[in-house]
Structures are given as C-alpha cells and as structure tokens.
Motif scaffolding. Structure first.
Motif, PDB file in Angstrom:
ATOM      1  N   THR A 298      44.104  30.041  43.285  1.00 44.43           N
ATOM      2  CA  THR A 298      42.986  30.353  42.390  1.00 44.43           C
ATOM      3  C   THR A 298      43.266  29.900  40.955  1.00 44.43           C
ATOM      4  O   THR A 298      42.537  30.275  40.036  1.00 44.43           O
TER       5      THR A 298
ATOM      6  N   THR B 241      36.986  30.895  40.040  1.00 42.47           N
ATOM      7  CA  THR B 241      37.505  32.269  40.001  1.00 42.47           C
ATOM      8  C   THR B 241      37.152  32.948  38.689  1.00 42.47           C
ATOM      9  O   THR B 241      36.662  34.091  38.674  1.00 42.47           O
TER      10      THR B 241
ATOM     11  N   VAL C  18      39.181  39.455  42.880  1.00 49.76           N
ATOM     12  CA  VAL C  18      38.768  38.336  42.033  1.00 49.76           C
ATOM     13  C   VAL C  18      39.001  38.589  40.547  1.00 49.76           C
ATOM     14  O   VAL C  18      39.387  37.664  39.811  1.00 49.76           O
TER      15      VAL C  18
END
Length: 286
Positions: free
Chosen positions: A134, A143, A210
């Motif tokens: 990410t 992201t 996230v």
C-alpha cells in the motif's frame, strides 16, 4: 439449494449469538484476529485491483473493487472468524431473547473490537507497510485517497454511513445463516457486501486497515483515526442491532394465532397460551 425461512433464521441467529458469548477467551481472540485480517485482506485486494485503473474507468473500478472485497466476509463466515459488525447483530438478538445479559454483549463487543483491530493492524503493517503493497506508486495514492475521504466525513455523515454499511453487512450474515450449503452462503454474503462497498458506506473493521495503512505511510494521524472510529462504530452498531436484529426480532417473534382452529404457531421462545372456547364461539358468531 436448500434454505431456511426468515423466522427460522431468527432462531439460528439467536443460537449463534449465545454461542459467541460462550467461547473461551483465547478462542474469541483468535477468531477475532482472523476476521480482522480477512476483512483487511479483502480491502487490500480491492486496492491492488482498482488502483491501476484510470480515472476514466472509475465506474468500472467501483464495481470491480466491490466484487472482490466480499472475499473477506466469505472467509470469516465460512472458514471461521468473529467479526464485530456481524456480532453487532446476532449478540443483541440473544439479549432480546433474554438468553444473555447486557454485560455479556459489552464484553463480547469489546473483545472482538480489540482482536479485529489486531488482525487489521497486522495486515496493514506487515503486508501494506513492510512488504509495501500500500506504499508504492498508484497503490499509495489509492490508499491515502480512500483513507482521507473517510476521515474527512463529519461525525453525522460517518455515523449515518455506518448505519447503511451494517444494515447490508448484517443482512449478508443473516442470509448466510439462511443457507445450508456453501454456494448458497457465498451468494448470500456476496451481493449485500458488494452493495455496501460499491455505495461507499463505512465499515468499522475495514477502516481499521485502510486508515492505519495511510498512517504507516506517513499520512494522517491516530487522532484522525479515532475521530472516524467512534461515529462509524456507533453507526455500525445501530445498523446491525436495530435495523436488522431488532427489526426481525419484532417481525418474527410475535405469536401468530389461527383463531378458527383455536391454535397458534409457536416459536422456540413463545409460551403456549390457551384460547377459551367461549371466545372462539363469539368469533364464529361475529
């Protein structure tokens, strides 16, 4: 493909709610960790699939990402896991049926919140940060963009979005309980989960992945995360406990009478009630 009727799903859900509060501590933590990791892996897959697509394909990107995200909930419900959003529906149902108390609900939600967070942070740090899944190129951009969009929501927006999310996720759990075979369970899980992702609702456990992934990449702060966690948690709780759990409890728990025959349909939580012959004759005369 065999399936249960809604009133039967209610009884299955209550039994599962009782079972979830009866697990040993280690089992609860391990299954919670698994679920947090599974949901995070589904979100990681979403990012890896959608990030390389151009802005001109945003509509396709949303559908494509939403179609792969449900793998996390499928793994949780079939392979085994304890997910906070699912427990926000079934554990209160067990309380509505007077099978457990409020202390057990709070304890379960607390333990699952902590263990889901540990699983999500594990994926965000080791796979997102250490491996770099990410934190490079378009994947980092995606992201950070997703995380910033989530924390930019007002308290009310995040809360209402959380309601919509768990209205659908709890419905997916409900449908999975309604099927006896694996393909039926997958179908029941897939479409409601796909819907909440495509719409863009906020899921408290998905956000455990996230937003920290963006933090590990040097964007946002833990205070940003906390400001998002509280309203989304509350919204998810309302969506699961009230819009699915309480709604179906009041819809299907009530006694249903067949007055002409002098009988009633009984559920496992109903008490038998005798109907007096006099009242039956009065009904016939009327």
């Amino acid at each position: 493909m065999s399936f249960y009727k809604p009133d039967q799903i209610l009884e299955i859900s209550i039994k599962n709610g009782i079972k979830k509060t009866s697990y040993p501590l280690l089992t609860t933590i391990l299954l919670g960790f698994q679920a947090g990791a599974f949901i995070s892996l589904g979100f990681l897959l979403y990012i890896r699939v959608t990030a390389p697509l151009s802005e001109g394909l945003s509509g396709l990107s949303a559908i494509l990402g939403a179609s792969v995200f449900p793998i996390g909930l499928i793994l949780t419900l079939i392979a085994g896991g304890e997910l906070l959003t699912g427990n926000m529906m079934v554990v209160p149902l067990a309380q509505f049926a007077n099978k457990i108390n409020t202390k057990q609900v709070v304890k379960n939600w607390f333990l699952i919140t902590v263990s889901n967070f540990l699983g999500a942070i594990f994926v965000a740090y080791f796979f997102g940060h250490i491996v770099g899944l990410t934190e490079t190129g378009v994947y980092l951009d995606s992201t950070v963009h997703i995380a910033e969009h989530k924390v930019d929501a007002t308290f009310l927006q995040a809360f209402v979005s959380g309601i919509g999310c768990n209205w659908l996720v709890a419905a997916a759990v409900w449908l999975s309980y309604g099927s006896e075979d694996m393909m039926g369970k997958i179908a029941g899980i897939w479409f409601p989960t796909m819907a909440f992702v495509a719409i863009g609702f906020q899921h408290v456990v998905a956000n455990m992945f996230v937003i920290p992934a963006a933090i590990f990449a040097g964007h946002l702060t833990w205070m940003d995360y906390l400001g998002n966690f509280i309203p989304v948690f509350l919204g998810n709780a309302v969506g699961g406990a009230l819009f699915i759990g309480m709604a179906y409890w009041f819809a299907y728990k009530k006694n249903e009478y067949t007055v002409i025959e002098g009988t009633k349909k009984t559920g496992i939580f109903d008490k038998k009630i005798r109907i007096k012959p006099d009242s039956l004759q009065q009904h016939k005369k009327s």
